[in-house]
Design a protein around this motif. Sequence first.
Motif, short mmCIF file in Angstrom:
data_model
loop_
_atom_site.label_atom_id
_atom_site.label_comp_id
_atom_site.label_asym_id
_atom_site.label_seq_id
_atom_site.Cartn_x
_atom_site.Cartn_y
_atom_site.Cartn_z
N UNK A 1 0.82 -1.21 0.00
CA UNK A 1 0.00 0.00 0.00
C UNK A 1 0.86 1.26 0.00
N UNK A 2 2.12 1.14 -0.41
CA UNK A 2 3.03 2.27 -0.33
C UNK A 2 2.53 3.49 -1.10
N UNK A 3 1.87 3.26 -2.25
CA UNK A 3 1.42 4.37 -3.09
C UNK A 3 0.09 4.96 -2.65
N UNK A 4 -0.57 4.32 -1.68
CA UNK A 4 -1.86 4.79 -1.18
C UNK A 4 -1.63 5.42 0.19
N UNK A 5 -2.29 6.54 0.45
CA UNK A 5 -2.11 7.23 1.74
C UNK A 5 -2.38 6.27 2.89
N UNK A 6 -1.39 6.12 3.79
CA UNK A 6 -1.54 5.17 4.90
C UNK A 6 -0.83 5.70 6.15
N UNK A 7 -0.79 7.02 6.28
CA UNK A 7 -0.09 7.64 7.41
C UNK A 7 -0.91 7.61 8.69
N UNK A 8 -2.22 7.40 8.60
CA UNK A 8 -3.07 7.40 9.80
C UNK A 8 -4.14 6.33 9.67
N UNK A 9 -3.71 5.08 9.56
CA UNK A 9 -4.65 3.96 9.41
C UNK A 9 -5.38 3.74 10.74
N UNK A 10 -6.70 3.68 10.63
CA UNK A 10 -7.52 3.49 11.84
C UNK A 10 -8.28 2.18 11.84
N UNK A 11 -8.46 1.60 10.67
CA UNK A 11 -9.29 0.39 10.60
C UNK A 11 -8.87 -0.46 9.42
N UNK A 12 -8.91 -1.76 9.63
CA UNK A 12 -8.66 -2.73 8.58
C UNK A 12 -9.89 -3.62 8.49
N UNK A 13 -10.37 -3.89 7.27
CA UNK A 13 -11.61 -4.66 7.12
C UNK A 13 -11.40 -5.85 6.19
N UNK A 14 -12.21 -6.90 6.44
CA UNK A 14 -12.21 -8.10 5.61
C UNK A 14 -13.66 -8.38 5.23
N UNK A 15 -13.94 -8.27 3.95
CA UNK A 15 -15.31 -8.29 3.42
C UNK A 15 -15.55 -9.60 2.68
#
Length: 791
Positions: free
Chosen positions: A170-184
């Motif tokens: 996910x280096x190219x996607x903004x990920x400086x303040x990740x708050x949640x991870x989801x599995x759908x």
Amino acid sequence: MDRQFKNNLIESLYVHYPLKPEYDKSMETYNLKKPVLSSVSLWDGTSLEPWSFDGEGEVQVKDGKILLLETKSRADHWPDNEVRANDAAAGLYATFGSYIAKLNVKGLELGKGNRIWFKIRPICPGLHSPIVRVGFVNNGVTKIPDVYSREGFNAINLKNNEWNTCTWEIDSIAHDAIEELSFNIHRYGKEVSTGDDLRFELCDIQLQEVKPGVVHGWQCEEEEVVYSTTGYFTDGRKTAIANTSAKEFEIVKEEDGLEKEVAYRGQIEKVESHLGSFRVLEFSDLKTEGTYRIRFGNTVSERFIIGNDVLESTLWKLTNFMYCERCGYPVPNCHGTCHQDVIAEHNGVKLVYAGGWHDAADVSQQTMQTAEILDAMIASAGKVKESDPMLYRRMMEEANWGLDFVLRMRFGDGYRASHAAIRRWTDNFIGNMDDCEADVHNRSFENFVFAAVEAGAGEAFKELDQELAWKCVDAAKEDFRFADERFREAGVEGPYHLLEHTAGSSLSQYYAVAAWAAGRIYKITGDSYFYDKAAEYADKVISCQETRNDLPMRGFFYRDETKTHIVHFSHQARDQVFAMALAEVCGALSEHENKAVWEDGLKLHGEYLKGLQKYTAPYGMLPAGIHHISEADDQEAFHVVHPKVDYERERINYVEQLKQGTDLGNGYYVRTFPVWFSYRGNSAIQLSMGKAASIIGTYFGDGELIEIAREQLYWTLGKNPFGQSLIYGEGNHYGQEYTALLGETVGEMPVGVQTRGNEDLPYWPPANIATYREVWTTPPGRFMWVAADLI
């Protein structure tokens, strides 16, 4: 042909069982080998406390380390978070909902993590293609997911009943303040073999730090080389692009997997352009057929071939993909007979709208897609008839499946079943809640195309099935007359449904498909009615072409004779129709007094394509074309080219996207990639333009245009900044794509390379999501159309 692939073909009974992918050549395999620089565990496996859940399902912690998610394959009602029931009955991509597990990671020290890593085991009885959609929420300066829910999701294909190790960089996607991870877990319904229950076991969730790969911009990896990973034609230009300090390179020939000799040595040329500084390796003088590698410094490429049969394996694999996309047919190891409860109704009679090939990963269906693909398949099959009779027969068999659908969808009065916006496996019982209603209409644009395709099929099937060939020509004549009558009555028609891919067709494109069809039918029948129509519509096509010398470029086409809005595409693309029309009419009406005018139009369009290619050098991908700033003010055209987009909001971005292109002065710009918004992906666009180049190049024997057409295929096969083949299972370094219901399939192709925001730079993040990485049947068709002129 490669010995291993030939064995695979035999095992598949020449693609009557799906081909098996070579996973060792996939990006997923390469990425798993990357060194992990640091790692943070996101869940200790002991408690449900950091989790929350949406949708219908159950959850438990198993063995103190595994999250067990359970839900049903389908429901007997439409979930609240899906479309309304009355919409679902008409199609509109309704599913049976999702079960979503959300992991709260707010407050965790995530360090420099740039790769999500986890293990998951689907235990789904009878399900051929398990899938999990991973997502994350970033609450930094840049919000993720984005406004169109394109960034921040990755649908990963899984192997059933075994542990899958999954990674997502996910280096190219903004990920400086990740708050949640989801599995759908999507509930797409049940195809024939699928059981009632879906169970997924999830564990060992980490955020890792790895060296990121190149996913953005024109420069490839350091000390790497990008090239057509399948190979090159024996004659013609052969180049590769590197990011290296080396000065020289070698082309090494191999036999039986062992180095035989250095077949070619050359200097690595430094090339400067407005895109940057590149190193180009040219080995066009190497014309000996064989298997080779590129070598410089410590870099050695994977194998590729040089040979006039370079596209043979590609055509087999594209045919494999189309076979797996069959609708209403039991494809072994893929899916059972499907969509027998998708119904089209007209004048009191009904038919089952199943057959042909699904439109995309979502198993929707469009008769137009099937028609264009079968035409391309027939064209490329005809070119391998002598060199590979088995491939010819197999492609014609597959084309016949599509042709059967196109003919069966005719109601006989100009109306046709045309489209079903469906994203689920239905139960095949007619009369219950999951049925889908197919669109029916009598639009002239489609009937002109169907007439052309039917005429071409009539010619192609003369030897294989005379009775079918007769019916094709008979239907072509009828459908053309239906189309011509409707066109004179209604002109350009607005979309019956915003999801119809032909909705944005311009008046000039109507002229082009009418000329194409009339020319084809006249060539077969000799009927003077079609002679006159072909000439009439060809003249109208020319009236929409830019011919002035006082503009930065000329030879392109406008939407109509007023010449106020240039033809553009942002998703689906038919750039080839103008060249198709003019070449067909010139060939059929060889003695007509206006032939020289039509040929001049072809030449002028060819010069336009030549002029465009310099804007992407040293890569060969054709840019999306010339634009004018005034187009941003054309609200009517905006809505047909960019459906379901808010004009007032996006007009500013339209202008900004043009300004990110190359300024030609006086309001004109060249965009490398289209102006686009929600719908992004370049494969159909650049391959359609490649088809225009191959048509004109073939017609005039123009080697430069032939090379431009070849470069569109080379780009697709890996000669792009990411060094990835965009055809899964073909060449090397191919990655998973968004397949939704069908699973990973050899020969699948995505909508294509996109851009980030308003930029005009290639962007190819490893996230399987619509639209750019979605599997789509249009690009294989366009690829086969181009190949037909080059083999």
